[in-house]
Design a protein around this motif. Structure first.
Motif, short mmCIF file in Angstrom:
data_model
loop_
_atom_site.label_atom_id
_atom_site.label_comp_id
_atom_site.label_asym_id
_atom_site.label_seq_id
_atom_site.Cartn_x
_atom_site.Cartn_y
_atom_site.Cartn_z
N MET A 1 0.85 -1.19 0.00
CA MET A 1 0.00 0.00 0.00
C MET A 1 0.89 1.24 0.00
SD MET A 1 -2.91 0.91 2.77
CE MET A 1 -3.73 -0.65 2.46
N SER A 2 0.65 2.14 -0.89
CA SER A 2 1.49 3.32 -0.96
C SER A 2 1.08 4.32 0.11
CB SER A 2 1.39 3.97 -2.34
OG SER A 2 0.37 4.94 -2.35
N ALA A 3 2.00 5.20 0.42
CA ALA A 3 1.72 6.19 1.46
C ALA A 3 0.71 7.23 0.98
CB ALA A 3 3.02 6.86 1.87
N THR A 4 0.41 7.20 -0.31
CA THR A 4 -0.51 8.21 -0.83
C THR A 4 -1.94 7.69 -0.95
OG1 THR A 4 0.07 7.56 -3.07
CG2 THR A 4 1.27 9.42 -2.15
N TRP A 28 -5.24 6.82 9.58
CA TRP A 28 -4.73 7.61 8.46
C TRP A 28 -4.98 9.10 8.72
CZ3 TRP A 28 -7.51 10.94 5.32
CH2 TRP A 28 -6.84 11.42 4.18
N ARG A 32 -2.19 12.17 9.44
CA ARG A 32 -2.08 13.39 8.62
C ARG A 32 -2.26 14.66 9.44
NH1 ARG A 32 -0.93 8.89 5.91
NH2 ARG A 32 -0.77 9.26 3.69
N ASN A 93 1.90 0.33 10.89
CA ASN A 93 1.83 0.02 9.44
C ASN A 93 3.01 -0.83 9.00
OD1 ASN A 93 -0.53 1.42 9.07
ND2 ASN A 93 0.43 3.27 8.29
N LEU B 3 -3.25 -5.26 -2.06
CA LEU B 3 -2.48 -4.36 -2.90
C LEU B 3 -1.06 -4.88 -3.00
CD1 LEU B 3 -3.76 -0.96 -1.51
CD2 LEU B 3 -4.49 -2.12 -3.59
N PHE B 18 8.52 6.79 -1.38
CA PHE B 18 7.76 6.08 -0.35
C PHE B 18 8.71 5.28 0.56
CE2 PHE B 18 6.44 1.62 0.35
CZ PHE B 18 5.59 1.80 1.42
N ARG B 22 9.44 5.90 4.52
CA ARG B 22 9.19 4.86 5.53
C ARG B 22 10.45 4.54 6.33
NH1 ARG B 22 5.30 -0.28 4.99
NH2 ARG B 22 3.82 1.37 5.49
N LEU B 82 3.40 14.63 0.51
CA LEU B 82 2.22 13.76 0.62
C LEU B 82 0.98 14.57 1.01
CD1 LEU B 82 3.62 10.58 2.40
CD2 LEU B 82 3.14 10.93 -0.03
N LEU B 83 1.15 15.50 1.97
CA LEU B 83 0.01 16.32 2.40
C LEU B 83 -0.51 17.17 1.25
CD1 LEU B 83 1.19 17.50 5.95
CD2 LEU B 83 -0.61 15.85 5.43
N ILE B 85 -0.26 16.47 -1.96
CA ILE B 85 -0.92 15.59 -2.93
C ILE B 85 -2.33 15.23 -2.42
CG2 ILE B 85 -0.93 13.24 -3.89
CD1 ILE B 85 2.16 13.47 -4.06
N GLU B 86 -2.41 14.93 -1.11
CA GLU B 86 -3.68 14.43 -0.57
C GLU B 86 -4.70 15.53 -0.28
OE1 GLU B 86 -2.05 10.35 1.50
OE2 GLU B 86 -2.33 12.10 2.75
N PHE B 87 -4.20 16.69 0.17
CA PHE B 87 -5.12 17.74 0.60
C PHE B 87 -5.09 18.98 -0.30
CE2 PHE B 87 -4.24 15.29 4.48
CZ PHE B 87 -5.54 15.02 4.88
#
Lengths: 130, 118
Positions: A1-4, A28, A32, A93, B3, B18, B22, B82-83, B85-87
């Motif tokens: 699973m990717s972090a995105t 999750w 964030r 995770n 996945l 990624f 990690r 990441l933030l 991209i996501e938000f």
């Protein structure tokens, strides 16, 4: 699973609507939210680090700045709490995805790590401020 | 659905971003209790903390500290990517931000190294 991966994708991938999926989406979310706080804390901390190491580190120099400094205490207490929220999610995770731990065991590992960081971190703040 | 990622995915810059995110997070997580323990020495007075600081004042420790500063900056800037991209209003993997994150980490590493020698 990717972090995105988004919360919706997580819920869909884990069977959508199950208690485990809701718990994972919640983790999750908190990872964030804490990351947003930590981004600011880390930026400030990096500046403090670079400032502090100039000319070498000494206890008198460090504690001279921190003892009785309640603004410093508040900032680092927030930093510790945000870390105690953020880090255990990642640890759980990794334990699950790379370490082969089950959902329950990974969650307990995360909780134990959260407690460890919270107690040791706040103890460290008390140690340098009082 | 499980996945999976295969060798093709591993050749992608976003997979390396990624993996680095990690691994840097894991290294920082392991370091944190040690960092807190070291600061906790101050509970026993200035001399106790100074004892540890003198013990840690050697090239191997300085190199490790430099590595941790770089990893911290890398984890922060990678996390901001990441933030965003996501938000944020952007979509896609934002590969140019991977380069920006690496550049910011290198900058933090240089600033720390410079502060060590002056």
């Amino acid at each position: 699973m990717s972090a995105t991966t988004s919360a919706a994708e997580i819920a869909a991938a884990t069977g959508g609507g199950s208690a485990a999926a809701v718990a994972q989406a919640r983790r999750w979310y908190w990872q964030r939210i804490s990351a947003m706080v930590l981004a600011v804390c880390v930026l400030v901390h990096l500046v403090v680090i670079v400032y502090a190491v100039r000319g070498g580190l000494s206890a008198d120099e460090i504690l001279g700045r921190t003892r009785g400094n309640w603004g410093f205490a508040a900032f680092y207490a927030v930093f510790v709490v945000a870390s105690a929220v953020h880090v255990p999610v990642g640890i759980a995770n990794i334990a699950r995805e790379w370490g082969g731990l089950g959902e329950g065991a990974a969650a307990w590992l995360g909780r134990a790590f959260a407690l460890l960081l919270l107690v040791m971190g706040l103890r460290a703040v008390v140690a340098v401020v009082t | 659905m499980k996945l999976r990622s295969d060798a093709r995915a591993h050749r992608h810059p976003a997979w390396w971003a990624f993996a680095l995110h990690r691994l840097s997070g894991l290294a920082l997580a392991v370091f944190l209790p040690l960092h807190f323990w070291a600061l906790g020495r101050a509970l026993h007075g200035n001399a106790a903390l100074d004892g540890f600081l003198r013990f840690a004042d050697r090239p191997l420790f300085k190199f490790a500290e430099w590595g941790l500063v770089v990893l911290l900056a890398l984890h922060m800037t990678g996390g901001v990517r990441l933030l965003l991209i996501e938000f944020g209003p952007w979509s896609g993997l934002r590969k140019n931000w991977i380069a920006a994150a690496a550049g910011a980490a290198a900058l933090a590493g240089l600033a720390f190294a410079l502060a060590l020698v002056v």
